[in-house]
Design a protein around this motif. Structure first.
Motif, PDB file in Angstrom:
ATOM      1  N   GLU A 206     -22.438  -3.068  24.717  1.00 19.02           N
ATOM      2  CA  GLU A 206     -23.381  -3.849  23.917  1.00 19.02           C
ATOM      3  C   GLU A 206     -24.106  -4.862  24.794  1.00 19.02           C
ATOM      4  O   GLU A 206     -25.314  -5.075  24.658  1.00 19.02           O
ATOM      5  CB  GLU A 206     -22.657  -4.548  22.765  1.00 19.02           C
ATOM      6  N   GLY A 207     -23.362  -5.502  25.703  1.00 18.31           N
ATOM      7  CA  GLY A 207     -23.990  -6.440  26.624  1.00 18.31           C
ATOM      8  C   GLY A 207     -24.985  -5.741  27.535  1.00 18.31           C
ATOM      9  O   GLY A 207     -26.054  -6.274  27.848  1.00 18.31           O
ATOM     10  N   LEU A 208     -24.637  -4.527  27.963  1.00 15.89           N
ATOM     11  CA  LEU A 208     -25.542  -3.759  28.820  1.00 15.89           C
ATOM     12  C   LEU A 208     -26.851  -3.454  28.092  1.00 15.89           C
ATOM     13  O   LEU A 208     -27.937  -3.569  28.684  1.00 15.89           O
ATOM     14  CB  LEU A 208     -24.869  -2.452  29.241  1.00 15.89           C
ATOM     15  N   LYS A 209     -26.775  -3.094  26.829  1.00 17.46           N
ATOM     16  CA  LYS A 209     -27.993  -2.789  26.079  1.00 17.46           C
ATOM     17  C   LYS A 209     -28.892  -4.011  25.977  1.00 17.46           C
ATOM     18  O   LYS A 209     -30.115  -3.905  26.139  1.00 17.46           O
ATOM     19  CB  LYS A 209     -27.644  -2.258  24.681  1.00 17.46           C
ATOM     20  N   ARG A 210     -28.301  -5.182  25.730  1.00 16.47           N
ATOM     21  CA  ARG A 210     -29.115  -6.399  25.632  1.00 16.47           C
ATOM     22  C   ARG A 210     -29.766  -6.718  26.974  1.00 16.47           C
ATOM     23  O   ARG A 210     -30.956  -7.036  27.045  1.00 16.47           O
ATOM     24  CB  ARG A 210     -28.246  -7.575  25.172  1.00 16.47           C
ATOM     25  N   PHE A 211     -28.993  -6.637  28.050  1.00 15.65           N
ATOM     26  CA  PHE A 211     -29.517  -6.939  29.373  1.00 15.65           C
ATOM     27  C   PHE A 211     -30.613  -5.947  29.758  1.00 15.65           C
ATOM     28  O   PHE A 211     -31.660  -6.326  30.308  1.00 15.65           O
ATOM     29  CB  PHE A 211     -28.379  -6.909  30.398  1.00 15.65           C
ATOM     30  N   SER A 212     -30.395  -4.676  29.471  1.00 19.78           N
ATOM     31  CA  SER A 212     -31.354  -3.639  29.842  1.00 19.78           C
ATOM     32  C   SER A 212     -32.679  -3.814  29.111  1.00 19.78           C
ATOM     33  O   SER A 212     -33.753  -3.552  29.676  1.00 19.78           O
ATOM     34  CB  SER A 212     -30.773  -2.257  29.547  1.00 19.78           C
ATOM     35  N   ALA A 213     -32.621  -4.260  27.859  1.00 20.23           N
ATOM     36  CA  ALA A 213     -33.850  -4.477  27.102  1.00 20.23           C
ATOM     37  C   ALA A 213     -34.720  -5.531  27.758  1.00 20.23           C
ATOM     38  O   ALA A 213     -35.959  -5.468  27.701  1.00 20.23           O
ATOM     39  CB  ALA A 213     -33.515  -4.885  25.667  1.00 20.23           C
ATOM     40  N   GLY A 214     -34.083  -6.503  28.420  1.00 19.75           N
ATOM     41  CA  GLY A 214     -34.835  -7.571  29.056  1.00 19.75           C
ATOM     42  C   GLY A 214     -35.393  -7.229  30.412  1.00 19.75           C
ATOM     43  O   GLY A 214     -36.341  -7.872  30.867  1.00 19.75           O
ATOM     44  N   VAL A 219     -31.555   2.847  28.239  1.00 12.55           N
ATOM     45  CA  VAL A 219     -30.179   3.307  28.059  1.00 12.55           C
ATOM     46  C   VAL A 219     -30.242   4.594  27.231  1.00 12.55           C
ATOM     47  O   VAL A 219     -30.594   4.553  26.049  1.00 12.55           O
ATOM     48  CB  VAL A 219     -29.317   2.250  27.346  1.00 12.55           C
ATOM     49  N   PRO A 220     -29.935   5.743  27.816  1.00 14.99           N
ATOM     50  CA  PRO A 220     -30.084   7.020  27.102  1.00 14.99           C
ATOM     51  C   PRO A 220     -29.178   7.109  25.884  1.00 14.99           C
ATOM     52  O   PRO A 220     -28.102   6.497  25.827  1.00 14.99           O
ATOM     53  CB  PRO A 220     -29.669   8.054  28.162  1.00 14.99           C
ATOM     54  N   ASP A 221     -29.620   7.895  24.910  1.00  8.65           N
ATOM     55  CA  ASP A 221     -28.836   8.076  23.684  1.00  8.65           C
ATOM     56  C   ASP A 221     -27.454   8.649  23.997  1.00  8.65           C
ATOM     57  O   ASP A 221     -26.472   8.308  23.328  1.00  8.65           O
ATOM     58  CB  ASP A 221     -29.576   9.005  22.721  1.00  8.65           C
ATOM     59  N   TRP A 222     -27.371   9.536  24.999  1.00 12.16           N
ATOM     60  CA  TRP A 222     -26.078  10.146  25.292  1.00 12.16           C
ATOM     61  C   TRP A 222     -25.054   9.108  25.729  1.00 12.16           C
ATOM     62  O   TRP A 222     -23.850   9.279  25.504  1.00 12.16           O
ATOM     63  CB  TRP A 222     -26.207  11.249  26.333  1.00 12.16           C
ATOM     64  N   MET A 223     -25.522   8.005  26.325  1.00  9.64           N
ATOM     65  CA  MET A 223     -24.569   6.957  26.699  1.00  9.64           C
ATOM     66  C   MET A 223     -24.031   6.251  25.463  1.00  9.64           C
ATOM     67  O   MET A 223     -22.846   5.908  25.383  1.00  9.64           O
ATOM     68  CB  MET A 223     -25.229   5.954  27.647  1.00  9.64           C
ATOM     69  N   GLY A 224     -24.915   6.029  24.494  1.00  4.33           N
ATOM     70  CA  GLY A 224     -24.452   5.419  23.254  1.00  4.33           C
ATOM     71  C   GLY A 224     -23.378   6.249  22.579  1.00  4.33           C
ATOM     72  O   GLY A 224     -22.394   5.715  22.056  1.00  4.33           O
ATOM     73  N   GLN A 225     -23.553   7.553  22.618  1.00  7.82           N
ATOM     74  CA  GLN A 225     -22.553   8.439  22.026  1.00  7.82           C
ATOM     75  C   GLN A 225     -21.241   8.378  22.796  1.00  7.82           C
ATOM     76  O   GLN A 225     -20.158   8.388  22.209  1.00  7.82           O
ATOM     77  CB  GLN A 225     -23.093   9.863  22.004  1.00  7.82           C
ATOM     78  N   MET A 226     -21.323   8.290  24.131  1.00 11.44           N
ATOM     79  CA  MET A 226     -20.107   8.270  24.941  1.00 11.44           C
ATOM     80  C   MET A 226     -19.309   6.992  24.748  1.00 11.44           C
ATOM     81  O   MET A 226     -18.071   7.001  24.767  1.00 11.44           O
ATOM     82  CB  MET A 226     -20.454   8.433  26.427  1.00 11.44           C
ATOM     83  N   PHE A 227     -20.003   5.851  24.551  1.00 10.85           N
ATOM     84  CA  PHE A 227     -19.313   4.567  24.448  1.00 10.85           C
ATOM     85  C   PHE A 227     -19.095   4.120  23.009  1.00 10.85           C
ATOM     86  O   PHE A 227     -18.459   3.084  22.776  1.00 10.85           O
ATOM     87  CB  PHE A 227     -20.094   3.493  25.214  1.00 10.85           C
ATOM     88  N   ASP A 228     -19.573   4.912  22.053  1.00 14.34           N
ATOM     89  CA  ASP A 228     -19.403   4.546  20.653  1.00 14.34           C
ATOM     90  C   ASP A 228     -17.927   4.451  20.284  1.00 14.34           C
ATOM     91  O   ASP A 228     -17.135   5.356  20.575  1.00 14.34           O
ATOM     92  CB  ASP A 228     -20.086   5.601  19.769  1.00 14.34           C
ATOM     93  N   GLY A 229     -17.539   3.338  19.651  1.00 12.10           N
ATOM     94  CA  GLY A 229     -16.169   3.156  19.181  1.00 12.10           C
ATOM     95  C   GLY A 229     -15.187   2.689  20.239  1.00 12.10           C
ATOM     96  O   GLY A 229     -13.978   2.606  19.956  1.00 12.10           O
TER      97      GLY A 229
END
Length: 290
Positions: A206-214, A219-229
């Motif tokens: 979650e921190g990575l997504k915030r930092f990357s947006a700035g 951040v590819p969708d496949w990464m979200g699936q891998m780190f979900d939960g």
């Protein structure tokens, strides 16, 4: 030193902690990371030079503790040319000859000084006027957020190299094909200097997504699936993060890119695990080593 297809060259980025407890933890982190035999460490510099004293202190600590070169990040925003020139001369006089030269982000509410250097290319030229620094600069596979377009961004990178930078370190990009296409474009543009791939091991998704947006990194969708939960499963999250970063390094090495700069975020666990998969860690220092 640069790596070969069998022996990659690595370096580690650190940031200066805000507290004494953080400095103590960083000493342990540096001891652990040193086991991977990096070429050098680098230490970041806050917006507008806000961490100048802390950065210098950590640079000195890492150098004394490891005996390895340490690159001091150096930005030019928020300071006059005279101030930057004085600091550059102090670096040279104090034997601090390895620099990561960046324009830097302005602190909120500030603007570029009229008598300052406008960008990293001008900063590189200023450093060169003071001494034969070993200078690294930033490169952006997904284009700098403030660049007019990809061509303008590449032209700026070439200016930095032409002004005296020894190498470019990429912003992290999780799509490896994006990195490879960027390297191809850089070579086609006449940039012959080494291009070091920036690798971001995932410590907190979650921190990575915030930092990357700035910073303009996707951040590819496949990464979200891998780190979900995995927010409450740190051991599994670390294993997944290790696999993601190691696979990226493997693919880059197959394409001939063998220099890696790890953005460690002062957290050694995943970075060390990736290094071990690359055959670069002959021993592991205990996590609580002094």
């Amino acid at each position: 030193m640069t790596g070969t297809s069998d022996t990659p060259s690595i370096s580690f980025e650190l940031f200066p902690p805000k507290t004494e407890a953080g400095v103590t933890r960083l000493r342990d982190t540096v001891a652990q990371l040193s086991a991977a035999d990096p070429e050098y460490f680098s230490v970041t510099y806050g917006a507008g030079g806000t961490t100048r004293d802390r950065t210098a202190r950590i640079v000195e600590m890492v150098a004394n503790r490891t005996g390895l070169p340490v690159a001091h990040h150096f930005t030019c925003v928020g300071a006059s040319r005279a101030e930057i020139d004085r600091q550059a001369q102090a670096f040279w006089d104090n034997g601090m000859h390895r620099i990561v030269a960046l324009r830097g982000d302005l602190p909120a509410g500030q603007s570029l000084p009229e008598d300052g250097y406008n960008d990293a290319a001008e900063l590189v030229a200023a450093l060169r006027r003071k001494g034969d620094f070993d200078i690294s600069v930033a490169a952006y596979p997904e284009v700098h957020p403030e660049a007019r377009d990809a061509a303008a961004d590449m032209d700026h990178l070439k200016r930095k190299i032409d002004n005296g930078a020894a190498r470019a370190i990429t912003q992290y990009a999780f799509d490896t094909d994006t990195v490879l296409r960027f390297v191809d474009r850089a070579r086609a543009a006449g940039i012959d200097a080494p291009i070091v791939a920036g690798i971001m091991p995932v410590a907190n998704f979650e921190g990575l997504k915030r930092f990357s947006a700035g910073c303009g990194a996707s951040v590819p969708d496949w990464m979200g699936q891998m780190f979900d939960g995995l927010d409450d499963a740190p051991e599994t999250r670390a294993m997944v993060a290790t696999g993601v970063a190691a696979e990226q390094c493997r693919r880059l090495m197959e394409a001939g890119i063998t220099d890696f700069h790890f953005y460690t975020l002062n957290q050694p666990k995943v970075t060390l695990a990736v290094c071990r998969t690359l055959g670069l860690t002959p021993s592991i220092v205990a996590e609580n080593a002094a």
